[in-house]
Write an enzyme that holds these catalytic residues in place. Structure first.
Site, PDB file in Angstrom:
ATOM      1  N   LYS A   1       1.942  -5.282  89.832  1.00 19.86           N
ATOM      2  CA  LYS A   1       0.476  -5.169  89.729  1.00 19.86           C
ATOM      3  C   LYS A   1      -0.229  -6.482  90.051  1.00 19.86           C
ATOM      4  O   LYS A   1       0.250  -7.558  89.681  1.00 19.86           O
ATOM      5  CB  LYS A   1       0.088  -4.731  88.306  1.00 19.86           C
ATOM      6  CG  LYS A   1       0.914  -3.568  87.803  1.00 19.86           C
ATOM      7  CD  LYS A   1       0.496  -3.039  86.449  1.00 19.86           C
ATOM      8  CE  LYS A   1       1.533  -2.077  85.914  1.00 19.86           C
ATOM      9  NZ  LYS A   1       2.590  -2.704  85.114  1.00 19.86           N
TER      10      LYS A   1
ATOM     11  N   HIS B   1      -4.210  -4.095  88.406  1.00 18.82           N
ATOM     12  CA  HIS B   1      -3.785  -4.000  86.991  1.00 18.82           C
ATOM     13  C   HIS B   1      -4.901  -3.486  86.086  1.00 18.82           C
ATOM     14  O   HIS B   1      -4.672  -2.627  85.219  1.00 18.82           O
ATOM     15  CB  HIS B   1      -3.291  -5.378  86.528  1.00 18.82           C
ATOM     16  CG  HIS B   1      -2.418  -5.343  85.329  1.00 18.82           C
ATOM     17  ND1 HIS B   1      -1.389  -6.214  85.128  1.00 18.82           N
ATOM     18  CD2 HIS B   1      -2.404  -4.549  84.240  1.00 18.82           C
ATOM     19  CE1 HIS B   1      -0.781  -5.943  83.988  1.00 18.82           C
ATOM     20  NE2 HIS B   1      -1.386  -4.947  83.423  1.00 18.82           N
TER      21      HIS B   1
ATOM     22  N   TYR C   1       3.259 -10.143  83.521  1.00 17.47           N
ATOM     23  CA  TYR C   1       4.292  -9.977  82.483  1.00 17.47           C
ATOM     24  C   TYR C   1       5.338 -11.095  82.493  1.00 17.47           C
ATOM     25  O   TYR C   1       6.094 -11.242  81.534  1.00 17.47           O
ATOM     26  CB  TYR C   1       5.048  -8.652  82.653  1.00 17.47           C
ATOM     27  CG  TYR C   1       4.227  -7.401  82.591  1.00 17.47           C
ATOM     28  CD1 TYR C   1       2.931  -7.390  82.087  1.00 17.47           C
ATOM     29  CD2 TYR C   1       4.766  -6.184  83.032  1.00 17.47           C
ATOM     30  CE1 TYR C   1       2.194  -6.216  82.039  1.00 17.47           C
ATOM     31  CE2 TYR C   1       4.036  -5.016  82.975  1.00 17.47           C
ATOM     32  CZ  TYR C   1       2.749  -5.030  82.488  1.00 17.47           C
ATOM     33  OH  TYR C   1       2.034  -3.872  82.450  1.00 17.47           O
TER      34      TYR C   1
ATOM     35  N   ASP D   1       8.957  -0.904  86.097  1.00 13.96           N
ATOM     36  CA  ASP D   1       7.545  -1.273  86.088  1.00 13.96           C
ATOM     37  C   ASP D   1       7.413  -2.723  85.649  1.00 13.96           C
ATOM     38  O   ASP D   1       7.848  -3.097  84.558  1.00 13.96           O
ATOM     39  CB  ASP D   1       6.773  -0.387  85.104  1.00 13.96           C
ATOM     40  CG  ASP D   1       5.291  -0.734  85.111  1.00 13.96           C
ATOM     41  OD1 ASP D   1       4.609  -0.306  86.072  1.00 13.96           O
ATOM     42  OD2 ASP D   1       4.820  -1.460  84.210  1.00 13.96           O
TER      43      ASP D   1
HETATM   44  N1  LIG Z   1      -0.842  -0.983  83.120  1.00 16.62           N
HETATM   45  C1  LIG Z   1      -1.061  -1.444  81.894  1.00 16.62           C
HETATM   46  O1  LIG Z   1      -2.158  -1.928  81.563  1.00 16.62           O
HETATM   47  C2  LIG Z   1       0.045  -1.376  80.892  1.00 16.62           C
HETATM   48  C3  LIG Z   1       1.323  -1.129  81.321  1.00 16.62           C
HETATM   49  N2  LIG Z   1       2.371  -1.101  80.417  1.00 16.62           N
HETATM   50  C4  LIG Z   1       3.729  -0.817  80.945  1.00 16.62           C
HETATM   51  O2  LIG Z   1       4.269   0.314  80.253  1.00 16.62           O
HETATM   52  C5  LIG Z   1       5.510  -0.036  79.640  1.00 16.62           C
HETATM   53  C6  LIG Z   1       5.741   0.774  78.383  1.00 16.62           C
HETATM   54  O3  LIG Z   1       4.667   0.691  77.487  1.00 16.62           O
HETATM   55  P1  LIG Z   1       4.738  -0.142  76.108  1.00 16.62           P
HETATM   56  O4  LIG Z   1       3.327  -0.494  75.787  1.00 16.62           O
HETATM   57  O5  LIG Z   1       5.744  -1.193  76.239  1.00 16.62           O
HETATM   58  O6  LIG Z   1       5.148   0.904  75.006  1.00 16.62           O
HETATM   59  P2  LIG Z   1       6.249   2.078  74.796  1.00 16.62           P
HETATM   60  O7  LIG Z   1       5.473   3.263  74.350  1.00 16.62           O
HETATM   61  O8  LIG Z   1       7.155   2.184  75.952  1.00 16.62           O
HETATM   62  O9  LIG Z   1       7.026   1.547  73.514  1.00 16.62           O
HETATM   63  C7  LIG Z   1       7.896   0.461  73.561  1.00 16.62           C
HETATM   64  C8  LIG Z   1       8.402   0.199  72.140  1.00 16.62           C
HETATM   65  O10 LIG Z   1       9.083   1.351  71.657  1.00 16.62           O
HETATM   66  C9  LIG Z   1      10.414   1.009  71.289  1.00 16.62           C
HETATM   67  N3  LIG Z   1      11.277   2.141  71.710  1.00 16.62           N
HETATM   68  C10 LIG Z   1      11.724   2.404  72.963  1.00 16.62           C
HETATM   69  N4  LIG Z   1      12.449   3.528  72.993  1.00 16.62           N
HETATM   70  C11 LIG Z   1      12.464   3.996  71.736  1.00 16.62           C
HETATM   71  C12 LIG Z   1      13.070   5.138  71.132  1.00 16.62           C
HETATM   72  N5  LIG Z   1      13.787   6.002  71.842  1.00 16.62           N
HETATM   73  N6  LIG Z   1      12.895   5.309  69.794  1.00 16.62           N
HETATM   74  C13 LIG Z   1      12.176   4.434  69.060  1.00 16.62           C
HETATM   75  N7  LIG Z   1      11.573   3.344  69.577  1.00 16.62           N
HETATM   76  C14 LIG Z   1      11.717   3.118  70.915  1.00 16.62           C
HETATM   77  C15 LIG Z   1      10.743  -0.272  72.001  1.00 16.62           C
HETATM   78  O11 LIG Z   1      11.660  -1.063  71.289  1.00 16.62           O
HETATM   79  P3  LIG Z   1      13.166  -1.387  71.832  1.00 16.62           P
HETATM   80  O12 LIG Z   1      13.049  -2.184  73.071  1.00 16.62           O
HETATM   81  O13 LIG Z   1      13.732  -2.167  70.699  1.00 16.62           O
HETATM   82  O14 LIG Z   1      13.852  -0.066  72.024  1.00 16.62           O
HETATM   83  C16 LIG Z   1       9.371  -0.945  72.075  1.00 16.62           C
HETATM   84  O15 LIG Z   1       9.113  -1.685  70.894  1.00 16.62           O
HETATM   85  C17 LIG Z   1       5.376  -1.549  79.429  1.00 16.62           C
HETATM   86  O16 LIG Z   1       6.625  -2.157  79.168  1.00 16.62           O
HETATM   87  C18 LIG Z   1       4.715  -1.961  80.734  1.00 16.62           C
HETATM   88  O17 LIG Z   1       5.690  -2.011  81.767  1.00 16.62           O
HETATM   89  C19 LIG Z   1       2.130  -1.211  79.068  1.00 16.62           C
HETATM   90  C20 LIG Z   1       0.852  -1.459  78.592  1.00 16.62           C
HETATM   91  C21 LIG Z   1      -0.302  -1.566  79.478  1.00 16.62           C
HETATM   92  O1  LIG Z   2      -1.801 -11.237  79.587  1.00 13.12           O
HETATM   93  C1  LIG Z   2      -2.256 -10.134  79.391  1.00 13.12           C
HETATM   94  C2  LIG Z   2      -1.349  -9.057  79.437  1.00 13.12           C
HETATM   95  O2  LIG Z   2      -0.589  -9.077  80.596  1.00 13.12           O
HETATM   96  C3  LIG Z   2      -1.994  -7.673  79.293  1.00 13.12           C
HETATM   97  O3  LIG Z   2      -3.143  -7.472  79.990  1.00 13.12           O
HETATM   98  C4  LIG Z   2      -0.959  -6.727  79.703  1.00 13.12           C
HETATM   99  O4  LIG Z   2       0.223  -7.070  79.019  1.00 13.12           O
HETATM  100  C5  LIG Z   2      -1.246  -5.296  79.459  1.00 13.12           C
HETATM  101  O5  LIG Z   2      -1.466  -5.048  78.117  1.00 13.12           O
HETATM  102  C6  LIG Z   2      -0.070  -4.568  80.044  1.00 13.12           C
HETATM  103  O6  LIG Z   2       0.947  -4.465  79.363  1.00 13.12           O
HETATM  104  O7  LIG Z   2      -0.131  -4.229  81.193  1.00 13.12           O
END
Ligand SMILES: NC(=O)C1=CN([C@@H]2O[C@H](COP(=O)(O)OP(=O)(O)OC[C@H]3O[C@@H](n4cnc5c(N)ncnc54)[C@H](OP(=O)(O)O)[C@@H]3O)[C@@H](O)[C@H]2O)C=CC1
Ligand SMILES: O=C[C@H](O)[C@@H](O)[C@@H](O)[C@H](O)C(=O)O
Length: 322
Positions: free
Chosen positions: A85, A118, A55, A50
């Protein structure tokens, strides 16, 4: 361990891998760190990635896919499922085909698997710093934007189109005129933000849900340790010889959703893929369903406390009511 199983993409007959790798690191990391993490993930069995224009991870992801193909780690492009996105600054009818082409160039691909809007808003200026001025945030002209998304699919630039952060009400409106219905709605979904109403609506309409922040985004600015530090989830995990993160991902999988946990750590990314040969009992699921509801990321925390965003947030919150 092998690759993740596929789950159906609504009633389309197509599928999506149940677990993918999220690629937003917070704080941001350099391209080499992203490339190294993606390569490790490919070796661990990840095929679903993703990303998003916003990003900055499209380019390192694309470079690593190319590397994995040339090394023979993966035989063909078709084995990958790549989601990216449309960023809000390009969310206008006549900018969308060029925006997807820009993402394709960054990714070094000739098609994307899933192209999502997005966020349900448009920005009239590049986001150089946050919060964003109120005047720069506009509603989406969803009818013309969706027409351009459909054009992207009809041109073969993407296999599927969908949305992210859309409410039931927004989806119902979109479905009222879409020639190609959205295949995916990517939203926050985890044991603390269960999206009951949205899940039921999407199931009925054949829209697949992909869960972002499935681990509560522990360690990022928009998340906390409410999942990895939750006593109820810890107890369930201990009883099963699993980790709390695995219990959370298993719960998401049992709701029929795919999840895109982000980990750039070799051991944790492997752990996050290892959720398919065991299940939660009815009692464990019941306990999870009683956890208090609390959303992590919000639009106002990113863009500022503007009235229009507060309205969208209130609408989104209704979809997670019990
Ligand atoms: N469409 C949207 O608006 C959004 C999309 N996204 C997408 O979703 C993805 C995932 O969501 P995100 O918000 O990053 O959060 P997550 O819920 O995936 O959490 C990520 C965090 O958890 C830690 N982590 C990962 N695996 C473990 C584990 N097994 N045990 C303990 N800690 C762990 C990671 O650290 P470490 O790397 O050190 O393991 C990182 O700090 C994003 O990377 C993005 O691609 C996210 C937010 C908004
Ligand atoms: O710059 C803004 C950011 O991209 C924000 O909108 C995203 O990071 C969002 O939280 C996601 O993770 O998809």
């Amino acid at each position: 361990m092998g690759v993740a199983p596929e789950v159906p993409l609504g009633c389309s007959g197509k599928t999506i891998p149940a677990i993918g790798l999220g690629t937003v690191a917070d704080p941001r990391v350099d391209a080499e760190t992203t490339r190294a993490a993606v390569l490790e993930a490919i070796k661990a069995g990840y095929r679903h990635f993703d990303t998003a224009f916003a990003y900055g991870s499209e380019q390192p992801l694309g470079e690593t896919i190319a590397e994995a193909l040339s090394l023979g780690l993966v035989k063909s492009r078709d084995e990958f499922f790549i989601t990216t996105k449309l960023w809000c600054t390009f969310a206008e009818r006549d900018q969308i085909v060029s925006a997807i082409k820009m993402s394709l160039k960054n990714l070094q691909l000739d098609y994307i698997d899933m192209y999502l809007i997005h966020l349900p808003l448009r920005l009239t200026q590049q986001m150089t710093k946050t919060p964003v001025p109120k005047e720069a945030i506009k509603p989406l002209d969803i009818e013309s934007v969706w027409e351009a998304m459909e054009e992207c699919q009809n041109l073969g630039l993407t296999k599927g189109i969908g949305v992210s952060n859309f409410s039931c009400k927004m989806l119902a409106h979109l479905l009222s005129f879409a020639k190609i219905p959205p295949a995916v709605n990517q939203v926050e979904l985890n044991p603390f933000w269960r999206q009951k109403k949205l899940r039921e609506f999407c199931k009925q309409k054949g829209i697949h849900i992909t869960a972002y922040s499935p681990l509560g985004a522990n360690g990022t600015r928009w998340g906390d340790n409410r999942i990895v530090g939750c006593d109820v989830l810890n107890e369930i995990a201990k009883a099963k010889g699993k980790t709390t993160a695995q219990v959370s991902l298993r719960w998401v999988y049992e709701q029929g959703a795919s999840a895109i946990p982000k980990s750039f750590n070799k051991e944790r990314m492997r752990q996050n893929l290892d959720i398919f040969d065991w299940c939660l009992t009815e009692e464990e699921s019941h306990k999870i369903n009683q956890l208090p509801q609390r959303k992590g990321s919000t639009l106002t925390s990113i863009f500022g406390p503007h009235d229009f965003l507060l309205e969208i947030e209130a609408e989104l919150e209704q979809d997670s009511e019990a």
